[in-house]
Design a protein around this motif. Structure first.
Motif, PDB file in Angstrom:
ATOM      1  N   ILE A 143     -10.346   4.734  -2.068  1.00  0.00           N
ATOM      2  CA  ILE A 143     -11.601   4.486  -1.352  1.00  0.00           C
ATOM      3  C   ILE A 143     -11.435   3.439  -0.262  1.00  0.00           C
ATOM      4  N   ALA A 144     -10.843   2.286  -0.593  1.00  0.00           N
ATOM      5  CA  ALA A 144     -10.681   1.229   0.413  1.00  0.00           C
ATOM      6  C   ALA A 144      -9.832   1.681   1.589  1.00  0.00           C
ATOM      7  N   PRO A 145      -8.677   2.337   1.388  1.00  0.00           N
ATOM      8  CA  PRO A 145      -7.909   2.812   2.545  1.00  0.00           C
ATOM      9  C   PRO A 145      -8.701   3.783   3.429  1.00  0.00           C
ATOM     10  N   TRP A 146      -9.531   4.619   2.820  1.00  0.00           N
ATOM     11  CA  TRP A 146     -10.366   5.557   3.591  1.00  0.00           C
ATOM     12  C   TRP A 146     -11.360   4.776   4.453  1.00  0.00           C
ATOM     13  N   ILE A 147     -12.008   3.781   3.846  1.00  0.00           N
ATOM     14  CA  ILE A 147     -12.983   2.966   4.583  1.00  0.00           C
ATOM     15  C   ILE A 147     -12.285   2.205   5.715  1.00  0.00           C
ATOM     16  N   ILE A 148     -11.122   1.619   5.435  1.00  0.00           N
ATOM     17  CA  ILE A 148     -10.382   0.867   6.444  1.00  0.00           C
ATOM     18  C   ILE A 148     -10.061   1.753   7.645  1.00  0.00           C
TER      19      ILE A 148
END
Length: 385
Positions: A374-379
Motif C-alpha cells: 500500500i505505501a509504495p503504491w501511495i508513494i
C-alpha cells in the motif's frame, strides 16, 4: 463507540460457535461477561481463567478463537502473557481489556504493536455490566468479527473441543473484488493526477496497519497532508497520534477545530468527534463536530471522506484499511464521484475485512493491495505532484 453486531453475523452457530476464553483475575467480571456472551447465539465460553499463566495452559489444550485478555493480573499479567499466547497459537485473536486512561491507552497501543487484534474498554459493574447496551454491542460485535476472520485462517489448529474443518461454515461468502475501470496505477494508460490530500479510514487492526503504512510513506517522497479517522474513543486517539509520531517520524496529532491543514502533517480525528475539512478562502481548515454517529461510530470515516471530496475534488487519494463494518463505503463513493481515487487493503492481510471489503466489492477501488504494497503504491502516485 458501539459496533453494529448485525454486520458480523456468523454461520451455523449451533454446530460451531465462536469459542471464547476470558482471562481476568476478577471472578465477578468473568461471571458477568459470561452471562452477556452466553446469551448470544454463535458464541461459547470455552475457558474462563484468572491469570495469564492459566490462559497459556488452557490454550495449549483447547480450541480457542478469541481471547479477552485483562492487562493487570497476578502471577502473569496480560502484557507478559500476550506474546506467549501468540507463540502457542499465532492465529488466535486477542482483545485486550483496558481502562479508558492515558496509561491504559498507551499499554493497549503497545499490545497491538505486539500482535493483539483489538482492545475493549475494561467494564465496570455500575456502568457497563449492569445493562450497558453500548458495552455489550461493542464486545459482541468485535468477538463475532474477529471470530469470523479466525475461521477463514487455513492454518487454524484443531485442539480438543474444536469442530473439524468440514463443519466450520463461513457465513456470507465474500463477493468477488471488482477493480474500478481506472485500473491499478501500474496498468493505467494515462498518468493519474497526484493527490493534494491523502485520507485514510481504519478500525479493528487499524493501528498496526497505520504504523506499517505511515512508516514506509515517511521514508518516501510523500509531502501531502494526511487525515485519518480510526475508530477509537477519546484518550486513545491522543495516544495513537503520539505512537504514530514515534514509530513513523511524521508530525502527527489530533485535529483541532479551525486548524489550517498543512503539508507534511498527519491529523487524527479525535475520539467522539467527526473530523471534516472545509474551504475557507485560500485555506482548507479542519472542523470538529458532534453530529450523530454514522455507521454506529463517532468519529466516522464517511463524513471525513465526503468533506475531502467536496473540498479537493479529484485530487483526493483515499485508503481504506482493516476494520469491521462498512464505514468508508459511502464516503468512498463520494470520492470516486468527484474524480478521486480509492484503494483498499486486501483480505489476506486485514485483521477484519469489513471496511476494505465493502469498498473492494463495490467496484470503486483502483487497487486492492496487501498491506506491504500500500505505501509504495501511495508513494508512486503522490510523487507525480
Amino acid at each position: 463507540m458501539a459496533s453494529d453486531p448485525s454486520s458480523t453475523a456468523v454461520g451455523s452457530p449451533a454446530s460451531d460457535p465462536i469459542r471464547v476464553m476470558l482471562v481476568d483475575d476478577s471472578a465477578v467480571v468473568r461471571g458477568l461477561v459470561t452471562r452477556i456472551l452466553e446469551a448470544e447465539p454463535g458464541i461459547q465460553i470455552a475457558a474462563s481463567v484468572g491469570n495469564g499463566q492459566m490462559a497459556i495452559s488452557a490454550l495449549e489444550r483447547s480450541d480457542i478463537d478469541v481471547i479477552i485478555l485483562d492487562i493487570e493480573m497476578p502471577v502473569m499479567d496480560g502484557m507478559t502473557a500476550l506474546p506467549k499466547l501468540l507463540q502457542v497459537d499465532p492465529g488466535v485473536k486477542i482483545i485486550m481489556q483496558s481502562t479508558l486512561t492515558l496509561k491504559g491507552a498507551d499499554i493497549s497501543m503497545r499490545a497491538m504493536q505486539m500482535g493483539a487484534a483489538d482492545y475493549i474498554p475494561k467494564p465496570t459493574a455500575t456502568r457497563d455490566l449492569a445493562g450497558g447496551i453500548e458495552f455489550k454491542a461493542e464486545l459482541v460485535g468485535k468477538i463475532k468479527a474477529l471470530g469470523q476472520a479466525r475461521r477463514r485462517d487455513p492454518k487454524r489448529p484443531i485442539r480438543p473441543g474444536g469442530a473439524p474443518p468440514a463443519s466450520r461454515p463461513i457465513a456470507n461468502p465474500v463477493p468477488k473484488v471488482q477493480i474500478h475501470p481506472a485500473g491499478p496505477l501500474q496498468l493505467r494508460t494515462h498518468a493519474a493526477e497526484a493527490p493534494d490530500i491523502i485520507a485514510i479510514g481504519s478500525s479493528t487492526g487499524g493501528p498496526q496497519a497505520l504504523f506499517a503504512v505511515l512508516g514506509i510513506m515517511r521514508a518516501g517522497t510523500v509531502s501531502q497532508p494526511i487525515v485519518i479517522t480510526q475508530h477509537m474513543p477519546a484518550t486513545f486517539t491522543t495516544i495513537l497520534a503520539e505512537h504514530i509520531s514515534r514509530v513513523s517520524g511524521w508530525e502527527a496529532r489530533e485535529g483541532q477545530d479551525g486548524e489550517v491543514v498543512r503539508n507534511g502533517r498527519v491529523y487524527i480525528a479525535p475520539g467522539d468527534f467527526h473530523m471534516v475539512i472545509e474551504t475557507k478562502g485560500p485555506d482548507k481548515v479542519l472542523r470538529l463536530n458532534k453530529n450523530p454517529p454514522e455507521n454506529f461510530c463517532r468519529p466516522s470515516v464517511d463524513p471525513m471522506l465526503r468533506s475531502v471530496a467536496a473540498a479537493y475534488g479529484k485530487r483526493v487519494l483515499t485508503c481504506i484499511l482493516t476494520g469491521m463494518g462498512s464505514d468508508g463505503l459511502k464516503g468512498g463513493q463520494a470520492v470516486v464521484a468527484s474524480g478521486g481515487t480509492v484503494i483498499a487493503q486486501d483480505e489476506a492481510t486485514s485483521v477484519v475485512w469489513g471496511m476494505p471489503g465493502a469498498v473492494a466489492t463495490a467496484g470503486i477501488c483502483s487497487a486492492v493491495l496487501p498491506l506491504p504494497e500500500i505505501a509504495p503504491w501511495i508513494i508512486k502516485l503522490a510523487a507525480r505532484r
